[in-house]
Design a protein around this motif. Structure first.
Motif, PDB file in Angstrom:
ATOM      1  N   SER A  25       0.855  -1.185   0.000  1.00  0.00           N
ATOM      2  CA  SER A  25       0.000   0.000   0.000  1.00  0.00           C
ATOM      3  C   SER A  25       0.892   1.237   0.000  1.00  0.00           C
ATOM      4  N   ILE A  26       0.322   2.336  -0.459  1.00  0.00           N
ATOM      5  CA  ILE A  26       1.054   3.605  -0.421  1.00  0.00           C
ATOM      6  C   ILE A  26       1.519   3.885   1.003  1.00  0.00           C
ATOM      7  N   ARG A  27       0.677   3.530   1.953  1.00  0.00           N
ATOM      8  CA  ARG A  27       1.019   3.816   3.351  1.00  0.00           C
ATOM      9  C   ARG A  27       2.267   3.052   3.795  1.00  0.00           C
ATOM     10  N   SER A  28       2.332   1.771   3.423  1.00  0.00           N
ATOM     11  CA  SER A  28       3.506   1.008   3.868  1.00  0.00           C
ATOM     12  C   SER A  28       4.780   1.489   3.143  1.00  0.00           C
ATOM     13  N   ILE A  29       4.632   1.880   1.886  1.00  0.00           N
ATOM     14  CA  ILE A  29       5.812   2.420   1.164  1.00  0.00           C
ATOM     15  C   ILE A  29       6.251   3.715   1.837  1.00  0.00           C
ATOM     16  N   SER A  30       5.262   4.509   2.214  1.00  0.00           N
ATOM     17  CA  SER A  30       5.555   5.776   2.854  1.00  0.00           C
ATOM     18  C   SER A  30       6.284   5.575   4.187  1.00  0.00           C
ATOM     19  N   GLU A  31       5.833   4.578   4.938  1.00  0.00           N
ATOM     20  CA  GLU A  31       6.487   4.300   6.223  1.00  0.00           C
ATOM     21  C   GLU A  31       7.926   3.846   6.027  1.00  0.00           C
ATOM     22  N   ALA A  32       8.146   3.043   5.006  1.00  0.00           N
ATOM     23  CA  ALA A  32       9.489   2.491   4.793  1.00  0.00           C
ATOM     24  C   ALA A  32      10.454   3.519   4.215  1.00  0.00           C
ATOM     25  N   THR A  33       9.940   4.374   3.365  1.00  0.00           N
ATOM     26  CA  THR A  33      10.843   5.307   2.673  1.00  0.00           C
ATOM     27  C   THR A  33      10.862   6.697   3.288  1.00  0.00           C
ATOM     28  N   GLY A  34       9.834   7.016   4.046  1.00  0.00           N
ATOM     29  CA  GLY A  34       9.750   8.364   4.607  1.00  0.00           C
ATOM     30  C   GLY A  34       9.227   9.383   3.598  1.00  0.00           C
ATOM     31  N   ILE A  35       8.773   8.889   2.433  1.00  0.00           N
ATOM     32  CA  ILE A  35       8.221   9.807   1.416  1.00  0.00           C
ATOM     33  C   ILE A  35       6.721   9.954   1.686  1.00  0.00           C
ATOM     34  N   SER A  36       6.206  11.164   1.593  1.00  0.00           N
ATOM     35  CA  SER A  36       4.802  11.374   1.929  1.00  0.00           C
ATOM     36  C   SER A  36       3.886  10.649   0.937  1.00  0.00           C
ATOM     37  N   SER A  37       2.695  10.248   1.417  1.00  0.00           N
ATOM     38  CA  SER A  37       1.757   9.492   0.575  1.00  0.00           C
ATOM     39  C   SER A  37       1.379  10.279  -0.674  1.00  0.00           C
ATOM     40  N   GLY A  38       1.130  11.558  -0.494  1.00  0.00           N
ATOM     41  CA  GLY A  38       0.729  12.393  -1.618  1.00  0.00           C
ATOM     42  C   GLY A  38       1.800  12.416  -2.705  1.00  0.00           C
ATOM     43  N   TYR A  39       3.051  12.542  -2.262  1.00  0.00           N
ATOM     44  CA  TYR A  39       4.159  12.582  -3.220  1.00  0.00           C
ATOM     45  C   TYR A  39       4.330  11.236  -3.906  1.00  0.00           C
ATOM     46  N   LEU A  40       4.140  10.163  -3.126  1.00  0.00           N
ATOM     47  CA  LEU A  40       4.259   8.813  -3.707  1.00  0.00           C
ATOM     48  C   LEU A  40       3.241   8.596  -4.822  1.00  0.00           C
ATOM     49  N   GLU A  41       2.015   9.051  -4.568  1.00  0.00           N
ATOM     50  CA  GLU A  41       0.962   8.907  -5.590  1.00  0.00           C
ATOM     51  C   GLU A  41       1.429   9.560  -6.897  1.00  0.00           C
ATOM     52  N   GLN A  42       2.054  10.720  -6.766  1.00  0.00           N
ATOM     53  CA  GLN A  42       2.540  11.424  -7.957  1.00  0.00           C
ATOM     54  C   GLN A  42       3.678  10.673  -8.647  1.00  0.00           C
ATOM     55  N   LEU A  43       4.581  10.124  -7.813  1.00  0.00           N
ATOM     56  CA  LEU A  43       5.721   9.391  -8.380  1.00  0.00           C
ATOM     57  C   LEU A  43       5.260   8.180  -9.167  1.00  0.00           C
ATOM     58  N   MET A  44       4.175   7.566  -8.680  1.00  0.00           N
ATOM     59  CA  MET A  44       3.712   6.316  -9.274  1.00  0.00           C
ATOM     60  C   MET A  44       3.175   6.501 -10.691  1.00  0.00           C
ATOM     61  N   ILE A  45       2.663   7.690 -11.004  1.00  0.00           N
ATOM     62  CA  ILE A  45       2.022   7.893 -12.317  1.00  0.00           C
ATOM     63  C   ILE A  45       2.992   7.595 -13.483  1.00  0.00           C
ATOM     64  N   PRO A  46       4.145   8.278 -13.519  1.00  0.00           N
ATOM     65  CA  PRO A  46       5.060   7.950 -14.636  1.00  0.00           C
ATOM     66  C   PRO A  46       5.645   6.535 -14.542  1.00  0.00           C
ATOM     67  N   LEU A  47       5.805   6.025 -13.323  1.00  0.00           N
ATOM     68  CA  LEU A  47       6.379   4.678 -13.159  1.00  0.00           C
ATOM     69  C   LEU A  47       5.410   3.623 -13.700  1.00  0.00           C
ATOM     70  N   LYS A  48       4.117   3.867 -13.439  1.00  0.00           N
ATOM     71  CA  LYS A  48       3.078   2.962 -13.927  1.00  0.00           C
ATOM     72  C   LYS A  48       3.001   3.030 -15.454  1.00  0.00           C
ATOM     73  N   LYS A  49       3.044   4.245 -15.931  1.00  0.00           N
ATOM     74  CA  LYS A  49       2.947   4.476 -17.371  1.00  0.00           C
ATOM     75  C   LYS A  49       4.090   3.783 -18.119  1.00  0.00           C
ATOM     76  N   ALA A  50       5.267   3.780 -17.491  1.00  0.00           N
ATOM     77  CA  ALA A  50       6.439   3.169 -18.124  1.00  0.00           C
ATOM     78  C   ALA A  50       6.454   1.647 -17.934  1.00  0.00           C
ATOM     79  N   GLY A  51       5.455   1.138 -17.227  1.00  0.00           N
ATOM     80  CA  GLY A  51       5.387  -0.312 -17.030  1.00  0.00           C
ATOM     81  C   GLY A  51       6.398  -0.827 -16.022  1.00  0.00           C
ATOM     82  N   LEU A  52       6.796   0.025 -15.089  1.00  0.00           N
ATOM     83  CA  LEU A  52       7.775  -0.407 -14.086  1.00  0.00           C
ATOM     84  C   LEU A  52       7.099  -0.881 -12.798  1.00  0.00           C
ATOM     85  N   VAL A  53       5.904  -0.362 -12.533  1.00  0.00           N
ATOM     86  CA  VAL A  53       5.127  -0.861 -11.384  1.00  0.00           C
ATOM     87  C   VAL A  53       3.729  -1.235 -11.871  1.00  0.00           C
TER      88      VAL A  53
END
Lengths: 135, 128
Positions: A25-53
């Motif tokens: 979940s975004i929450r568990s990634i956030s806990e592990a990395t210290g990156i805020s949930s909101g920022y993670l959601e944004q990071l995921m968009i291009p990563l998903k688009k590129a087929g990496l996640v």
């Protein structure tokens, strides 16, 4: 050399996901990395688009790494676009400009080396260090 | 960098005026002044005052490391950053196994490249 925060965070996210066997979940990634949930959601968009996640909805949903052979270069290209572009990009003299050739050499060096570094092997180092990871 | 190449190519006729470099390289003179100041402070250029003044290289082109010049102009060329505050295990892992190695690779590739190499007409024979 300044890699953007976006690029660095994307690498951290992917390395973490590579240590997880199940969807994260975004929450568990956030806990592990210290990156805020909101920022993670944004990071995921291009990563998903590129087929990496891959993302899955539902109770057991979340994110997981799409492939085992993802390289640092792929992550940075997806998150930063054309990373480390020569400052003189688009210059009409670039074909014969010696300075441009230095930048090209620098860029090629970074991209080619980053193609050799697998997210998977960074994750293996992380697990080995027994300091973290999401297993 | 274009300033250095230009001075290396024209400096044998005496100090090179920034106004000439600006015209040749199609760069603003104001900007060149800032870069020249940085390069003078870094010990790469010598400023000559007075009529006919300008800039000269402060060392032989074959002694001037392009890596060090880039490092100065870019304000630290390394990817590895000193951890600020607490570093997570993930950050540490990426720093040690990616950024640090990447920096070594860039250093390796640029090790023997000096301004002299760059000013040679066909210098781009370096293959990674």
């Amino acid at each position: 050399m300044k890699l953007s925060t976006k690029g660095r965070y994307s690498l951290e996210t992917l390395v973490y996901l590579a240590t997880c066997r199940e969807n994260c979940s975004i929450r568990s990634i956030s806990e592990a990395t210290g990156i805020s949930s909101g920022y993670l959601e944004q990071l995921m968009i291009p990563l998903k688009k590129a087929g990496l996640v891959d993302a899955e909805r539902g109770v057991q949903g979340g994110y997981r790494i799409a492939r085992k052979d993802i390289t640092c270069a792929e992550v940075l290209l997806a998150s930063e676009g054309d990373f480390l572009p020569a400052p003189c990009k688009g210059c009409s003299q670039s074909d014969f400009c010696k300075t441009h050739q230095i930048w090209s050499l620098l860029q090629n060096t970074v991209v080619e080396f980053s193609k050799e570094i697998l997210i998977e092997s960074l994750a293996a180092h992380l697990v080995e260090s027994e300091e973290g990871g999401g297993i | 960098m274009r300033l250095l190449v230009d001075i290396a190519e024209h400096g044998n006729e005496g100090p090179v005026a920034l106004s000439h470099v600006a015209v040749r390289q199609n760069l603003s003179e104001k900007y060149l002044q800032q870069v020249a100041l940085l390069l003078t402070r870094g010990g790469y250029l010598l400023s000559v005052k007075g009529a006919g003044g300008g800039y000269l290289l402060n060392m032989e082109p074959d002694k001037m490391s392009i890596y060090q010049v880039l490092d100065l102009l870019e304000g630290n060329i390394a990817f590895e950053e000193t951890p600020q505050g607490e570093e997570s295990a993930i950050q540490r892992c990426i720093r040690l196994h990616y950024y640090q190695k990447l920096d070594l690779e860039v250093k390796r590739v640029f090790k023997d490249i000096t301004l002299a190499e760059v000013t040679k007409a066909d210098w781009f024979s370096y293959v990674i």
